[in-house]
Motif scaffolding. Sequence first.
Motif, PDB file in Angstrom:
ATOM      1  N   VAL A  67       0.840  -1.201   0.000  1.00 31.43           N
ATOM      2  CA  VAL A  67       0.000   0.000   0.000  1.00 31.43           C
ATOM      3  C   VAL A  67       0.874   1.250   0.000  1.00 31.43           C
ATOM      4  O   VAL A  67       0.599   2.228  -0.731  1.00 31.43           O
ATOM      5  N   LEU A  68       1.928   1.241   0.802  1.00 33.82           N
ATOM      6  CA  LEU A  68       2.839   2.384   0.880  1.00 33.82           C
ATOM      7  C   LEU A  68       3.454   2.693  -0.482  1.00 33.82           C
ATOM      8  O   LEU A  68       3.467   3.850  -0.929  1.00 33.82           O
ATOM      9  N   ILE A  69       3.962   1.674  -1.160  1.00 31.09           N
ATOM     10  CA  ILE A  69       4.614   1.877  -2.455  1.00 31.09           C
ATOM     11  C   ILE A  69       3.629   2.443  -3.470  1.00 31.09           C
ATOM     12  O   ILE A  69       3.939   3.377  -4.221  1.00 31.09           O
ATOM     13  N   ILE A  70       2.415   1.913  -3.495  1.00 32.02           N
ATOM     14  CA  ILE A  70       1.426   2.344  -4.483  1.00 32.02           C
ATOM     15  C   ILE A  70       0.996   3.781  -4.257  1.00 32.02           C
ATOM     16  O   ILE A  70       0.951   4.589  -5.194  1.00 32.02           O
ATOM     17  N   ILE A  71       0.701   4.151  -3.011  1.00 34.73           N
ATOM     18  CA  ILE A  71       0.201   5.508  -2.770  1.00 34.73           C
ATOM     19  C   ILE A  71       1.311   6.538  -2.932  1.00 34.73           C
ATOM     20  O   ILE A  71       1.067   7.665  -3.409  1.00 34.73           O
ATOM     21  N   VAL A  72       2.545   6.183  -2.589  1.00 33.39           N
ATOM     22  CA  VAL A  72       3.656   7.112  -2.796  1.00 33.39           C
ATOM     23  C   VAL A  72       3.917   7.301  -4.287  1.00 33.39           C
ATOM     24  O   VAL A  72       4.170   8.422  -4.754  1.00 33.39           O
ATOM     25  N   ALA A  73       3.847   6.214  -5.058  1.00 32.24           N
ATOM     26  CA  ALA A  73       4.032   6.326  -6.512  1.00 32.24           C
ATOM     27  C   ALA A  73       2.969   7.238  -7.121  1.00 32.24           C
ATOM     28  O   ALA A  73       3.266   8.080  -7.985  1.00 32.24           O
ATOM     29  N   TRP A  74       1.717   7.073  -6.679  1.00 28.03           N
ATOM     30  CA  TRP A  74       0.639   7.927  -7.179  1.00 28.03           C
ATOM     31  C   TRP A  74       0.904   9.392  -6.832  1.00 28.03           C
ATOM     32  O   TRP A  74       0.834  10.276  -7.700  1.00 28.03           O
ATOM     33  N   GLY A  75       1.187   9.674  -5.552  1.00 26.16           N
ATOM     34  CA  GLY A  75       1.381  11.054  -5.120  1.00 26.16           C
ATOM     35  C   GLY A  75       2.567  11.720  -5.789  1.00 26.16           C
ATOM     36  O   GLY A  75       2.485  12.880  -6.213  1.00 26.16           O
ATOM     37  N   ALA A  76       3.689  10.990  -5.896  1.00 26.07           N
ATOM     38  CA  ALA A  76       4.888  11.561  -6.501  1.00 26.07           C
ATOM     39  C   ALA A  76       4.662  11.875  -7.973  1.00 26.07           C
ATOM     40  O   ALA A  76       5.064  12.943  -8.473  1.00 26.07           O
ATOM     41  N   ARG A  77       3.999  10.974  -8.690  1.00 24.55           N
ATOM     42  CA  ARG A  77       3.782  11.205 -10.122  1.00 24.55           C
ATOM     43  C   ARG A  77       2.856  12.382 -10.356  1.00 24.55           C
ATOM     44  O   ARG A  77       3.136  13.276 -11.158  1.00 24.55           O
ATOM     45  N   LEU A  78       1.718  12.394  -9.648  1.00 18.23           N
ATOM     46  CA  LEU A  78       0.733  13.445  -9.896  1.00 18.23           C
ATOM     47  C   LEU A  78       1.245  14.810  -9.444  1.00 18.23           C
ATOM     48  O   LEU A  78       1.076  15.809 -10.160  1.00 18.23           O
ATOM     49  N   ALA A  79       1.873  14.869  -8.276  1.00 14.45           N
ATOM     50  CA  ALA A  79       2.381  16.150  -7.781  1.00 14.45           C
ATOM     51  C   ALA A  79       3.471  16.699  -8.693  1.00 14.45           C
ATOM     52  O   ALA A  79       3.496  17.904  -8.987  1.00 14.45           O
ATOM     53  N   SER A  80       4.372  15.836  -9.153  1.00 19.21           N
ATOM     54  CA  SER A  80       5.438  16.306 -10.036  1.00 19.21           C
ATOM     55  C   SER A  80       4.875  16.757 -11.382  1.00 19.21           C
ATOM     56  O   SER A  80       5.313  17.767 -11.941  1.00 19.21           O
TER      57      SER A  80
END
Length: 268
Positions: free
Chosen positions: A62-75
């Motif tokens: 869960v941690l890996i998936i939500i961090v990947a989502w947040g990092a991609r969208l925010a960047s």
Amino acid sequence: MDGRLLVVIAIGLSLAMAAAWYVQRVTRRSGWIDTVWSCAVGFGGAATAMYSAGPFQRRLCVLIIIVAWGARLASHIGLRTGVGMEDPRYASLMEQWGDNAALRLFLFLQLQAAAAFVLILSVHLAAANGAGYPRLLDIVAMLVAMAALVGEAVSDAQLARFRRSQQSATEVCEAGLWRYSRHPNYFFEWLFWCCWPLFAVSASHWSWLSALAPIMMYWLLVHVSGIPPLEEHMLHSRGEKFRALQRRVNAFFPGPRKGGVRTSGDFP
């Protein structure tokens, strides 16, 4: 522990969106609002994944998936805002609000903080699921998440490529995934949040609350703050060209085209 953590996350989301309001007022660039929002949801989801009561392997996934989502969208949004691109949806709202724009924007962003909490609650229920990991549903959830992340990244890249072309000043984009949905990035964003109920479903009578994330996201994207204001802007700026696109391409769910010829908004 879980209850206290959720309270802290809720307060943090409210403060984050207050900070986003301040940044917008100083810079006059509304894109920073969605950048901050994406970071806040990513951080909140990561926090609940790390400190919830579920099995370690589940929480790590869960941690890996939500961090990947947040990092991609925010960047993605941050880079777009950094080069001066403004979101027409916020511009329209600020114009409608007139002299009360500052106050109403602050209150609107607090509503966004509440929406973010609903999303993080879904992530929390996925991470806190005590069922053994991985189950078949967990594997399906991972596939859904990966498909959504890749699909949204591809559709954003295709739109960015179109915007760099000379055609973008007068044409509408029908490149790649945009040939089959007028808003494929919104579709894949909604699809991403569909993974969490799959992760969360269990014997617990609270797990059904995880379905609120995709339900709310669909409602917001399709009926409230996503498609309606953006398409109103496109109709104003592109007129009949966008009306023709509406006749031949689905609004949200990708599907077969309804006819029509290739336009100059296509790429070979």
